[in-house]
Design an enzyme around this catalytic site. Structure first.
Site, PDB file in Angstrom:
ATOM      1  N   SER A  51     -13.349   1.348  -7.536  1.00  0.00           N
ATOM      2  CA  SER A  51     -14.515   1.462  -8.407  1.00  0.00           C
ATOM      3  C   SER A  51     -14.268   2.446  -9.543  1.00  0.00           C
ATOM      4  O   SER A  51     -14.722   2.224 -10.674  1.00  0.00           O
ATOM      5  CB  SER A  51     -15.735   1.905  -7.586  1.00  0.00           C
ATOM      6  OG  SER A  51     -15.475   3.112  -6.891  1.00  0.00           O
ATOM      7  N   SER A  52     -13.547   3.528  -9.266  1.00  0.00           N
ATOM      8  CA  SER A  52     -13.300   4.523 -10.322  1.00  0.00           C
ATOM      9  C   SER A  52     -12.403   3.968 -11.414  1.00  0.00           C
ATOM     10  O   SER A  52     -12.644   4.191 -12.603  1.00  0.00           O
ATOM     11  CB  SER A  52     -12.678   5.788  -9.718  1.00  0.00           C
ATOM     12  OG  SER A  52     -11.419   5.524  -9.138  1.00  0.00           O
ATOM     13  N   TYR A  72      -4.258  11.901   1.225  1.00  0.00           N
ATOM     14  CA  TYR A  72      -3.475  11.119   0.269  1.00  0.00           C
ATOM     15  C   TYR A  72      -2.328  11.959  -0.273  1.00  0.00           C
ATOM     16  O   TYR A  72      -1.173  11.528  -0.333  1.00  0.00           O
ATOM     17  CB  TYR A  72      -4.396  10.639  -0.858  1.00  0.00           C
ATOM     18  CG  TYR A  72      -3.769   9.676  -1.833  1.00  0.00           C
ATOM     19  CD1 TYR A  72      -3.984   8.305  -1.717  1.00  0.00           C
ATOM     20  CD2 TYR A  72      -2.985  10.118  -2.889  1.00  0.00           C
ATOM     21  CE1 TYR A  72      -3.426   7.411  -2.610  1.00  0.00           C
ATOM     22  CE2 TYR A  72      -2.425   9.238  -3.792  1.00  0.00           C
ATOM     23  CZ  TYR A  72      -2.648   7.892  -3.652  1.00  0.00           C
ATOM     24  OH  TYR A  72      -2.086   7.016  -4.544  1.00  0.00           O
ATOM     25  N   ASP A  99       3.158   2.183  -4.769  1.00  0.00           N
ATOM     26  CA  ASP A  99       3.135   2.285  -6.235  1.00  0.00           C
ATOM     27  C   ASP A  99       3.732   3.594  -6.726  1.00  0.00           C
ATOM     28  O   ASP A  99       4.568   3.598  -7.638  1.00  0.00           O
ATOM     29  CB  ASP A  99       1.724   2.058  -6.798  1.00  0.00           C
ATOM     30  CG  ASP A  99       0.669   2.996  -6.248  1.00  0.00           C
ATOM     31  OD1 ASP A  99       0.913   3.668  -5.216  1.00  0.00           O
ATOM     32  OD2 ASP A  99      -0.428   3.057  -6.844  1.00  0.00           O
ATOM     33  N   GLU A 150       0.836  -1.201   0.000  1.00  0.00           N
ATOM     34  CA  GLU A 150       0.000   0.000   0.000  1.00  0.00           C
ATOM     35  C   GLU A 150       0.869   1.249   0.000  1.00  0.00           C
ATOM     36  O   GLU A 150       1.808   1.365   0.794  1.00  0.00           O
ATOM     37  CB  GLU A 150      -0.902  -0.004   1.231  1.00  0.00           C
ATOM     38  CG  GLU A 150      -2.318   0.386   0.949  1.00  0.00           C
ATOM     39  CD  GLU A 150      -3.035  -0.609   0.054  1.00  0.00           C
ATOM     40  OE1 GLU A 150      -3.222  -0.300  -1.143  1.00  0.00           O
ATOM     41  OE2 GLU A 150      -3.420  -1.679   0.534  1.00  0.00           O
ATOM     42  N   GLY A 183     -12.465   1.242  -1.242  1.00  0.00           N
ATOM     43  CA  GLY A 183     -11.068   0.918  -1.482  1.00  0.00           C
ATOM     44  C   GLY A 183     -10.874  -0.217  -2.458  1.00  0.00           C
ATOM     45  O   GLY A 183      -9.810  -0.840  -2.513  1.00  0.00           O
ATOM     46  N   ASP A 241      -3.851   0.234  -9.520  1.00  0.00           N
ATOM     47  CA  ASP A 241      -5.238  -0.151  -9.716  1.00  0.00           C
ATOM     48  C   ASP A 241      -5.528  -0.487 -11.174  1.00  0.00           C
ATOM     49  O   ASP A 241      -6.175  -1.493 -11.483  1.00  0.00           O
ATOM     50  CB  ASP A 241      -6.165   0.966  -9.244  1.00  0.00           C
ATOM     51  CG  ASP A 241      -6.014   1.249  -7.754  1.00  0.00           C
ATOM     52  OD1 ASP A 241      -5.387   0.435  -7.059  1.00  0.00           O
ATOM     53  OD2 ASP A 241      -6.522   2.283  -7.295  1.00  0.00           O
ATOM     54  N   GLY A 287     -16.292   3.714  -2.858  1.00  0.00           N
ATOM     55  CA  GLY A 287     -15.659   4.232  -1.656  1.00  0.00           C
ATOM     56  C   GLY A 287     -15.149   3.182  -0.705  1.00  0.00           C
ATOM     57  O   GLY A 287     -14.790   3.480   0.429  1.00  0.00           O
TER      58      GLY A 287
END
Length: 396
Positions: free
Chosen positions: A141-142, A238, A50, A47, A138, A186, A136
């Site tokens: 979805s986007s 973030y 990247d 996590e 994690g 992702d 939302g």
């Protein structure tokens, strides 16, 4: 330009491909040129590594975004979703504007814009979106939306982009159109995933190795515990973590934190302020945990990685400080009631935890987590299983 609908996603049973095609025909008065899908992802481990050019180990999941798309003869873009009574969003392909894109429409529009930046002539089109990737949580979805759209447009325009190029196009859409400073994990999982495998990705050179990750033969299930705590990658939390990583790399004189080893941390502690050091320590040790996980999956199988999942969560909670009370409760309760390892997954500040759990303990873990959330006065979590699934593809 019409008002934009709100973000969408539903965990209800999705319509079949035939039903989606029929709904497109009713909405737009013709059949689509095709239907494409792309999965969400769970990050098994790795996590915030990247964008530090490190290592990640996600897998595509069996929840997807699907787009039915039909090319138009003019430059009009019409976007519609299956979720709720949101109405149609209309704009023009020649005037894509990030400030005018609202809700879920910014994801397909961002992909179109990014392709235009690459000199690809994007046609007018009609698009109907359906998604059952929880919003939302994690689970990306986007990116599932973006990867479905880029797969469709890559084929419909004849652009011939390789998967690596589509990854970079969707990253540009996220970074420069949506405004979220995300890396490439992702998209890589969604576009390059494979059934019963995790995607071992080197974020420096985009090289991928598929690592067997078969939970069923090992008598395990992967539980996802959606805490219902909403998060957004475009917010300051973030971005501030990314800035700390960039500062750490600069002070340590390396191109990226990928180049710092665990053995270097003692020296680094004397060069960095306390907060930056903890951010750096998370990334460096997380990279090492990814490599250890890959080795263990190859040599001993999924039942051997529980301690690494646990250590990853502790690092995110204490060093990177991206957990929250709901995520910590989900992780701790899962471990106490039978999970062999658990951690938050995704960018943090909410979203979901994962718990690698023996089949025989699944219901016990579910019940315990639900009870713990109730006792704490938290919103009831959504708990479901996921399995490693295939990546983006045309399905009709």
């Amino acid at each position: 330009m019409t008002a934009a609908p709100d973000p969408l996603t539903t965990t209800a049973a999705p319509p079949t491909t035939a039903e989606l095609t029929s709904r497109f025909e009713r909405a737009f008065g013709r059949l689509p040129d095709g239907v494409w899908q792309a999965p969400g992802r769970v990050n098994l481990i790795g996590e915030h590594t990247d964008y530090n050019e490190g290592f990640v180990l996600p897998f595509a999941i069996d929840k997807t975004a699907r787009v039915a798309v039909g090319v138009r003869a003019d430059s009009t873009i019409r976007l519609l979703s299956t979720y709720g009574d949101q109405g149609m969003f209309t704009t023009d392909v020649q005037g894509l504007d990030a400030s005018a894109a609202k809700g879920w429409t910014k994801y397909p529009l961002g992909v179109m814009w990014a392709l235009q930046q690459r000199g690809i002539a994007v046609p007018g089109l009609d698009l109907l979106l359906d998604s059952n990737v929880p919003l939302g949580a994690g689970l990306s979805s986007s990116h599932a939306i973006e990867c479905a759209v880029v797969s469709a447009l890559n084929e419909l325009t004849g652009a011939g982009l390789a998967a690596e190029e589509m990854v970079l196009a969707t990253q540009q859409a996220e970074n420069d159109f949506v405004g979220a400073p995300t890396g490439i994990m992702d998209q890589s999982a969604s576009l390059r995933g494979s059934k019963d495998h995790a995607v071992f990705l080197d974020c420096r050179d985009q090289s991928v190795r598929l690592v067997p990750f078969e939970t069923e033969p090992a008598g395990l299930v992967m539980l996802v515990i959606d805490t219902k705590v909403s998060h957004s990658h475009a917010d300051g939390g973030y971005a501030s973590r990314r800035a700390s990583c960039e500062l750490g790399a600069e002070v340590l004189g390396v191109k990226a934190l990928r180049d710092v080893q665990v053995a270097d941390l003692e020296e680094a502690s004397g060069l960095l302020d306390e907060l930056t050091f903890r951010r750096v320590r998370h990334v460096v040790t997380e990279n090492d945990r990814v490599l250890q996980t890959v080795d263990l999956l190859a040599s001993e199988g999924p039942a051997s990685i529980g301690a690494l999942l646990d250590a990853s969560h502790v690092s995110m909670r204490d060093d990177f400080e991206i957990s929250c009370p709901e995520l910590d409760l989900a992780v701790d309760t899962s471990r106490m009631h039978g999970a062999i390892g658990a951690r938050m997954t995704g960018g943090g500040f909410g979203g979901a935890a994962i718990a690698l759990t023996p089949v025989g303990s699944e219901q016990q873990v579910r019940n315990a987590v639900e009870q713990a959330f109730s006792d704490a006065g938290f919103k009831a979590p959504d708990i479901f299983t996921v399995a490693p699934a295939a990546g983006a593809m045309r399905i009709s």
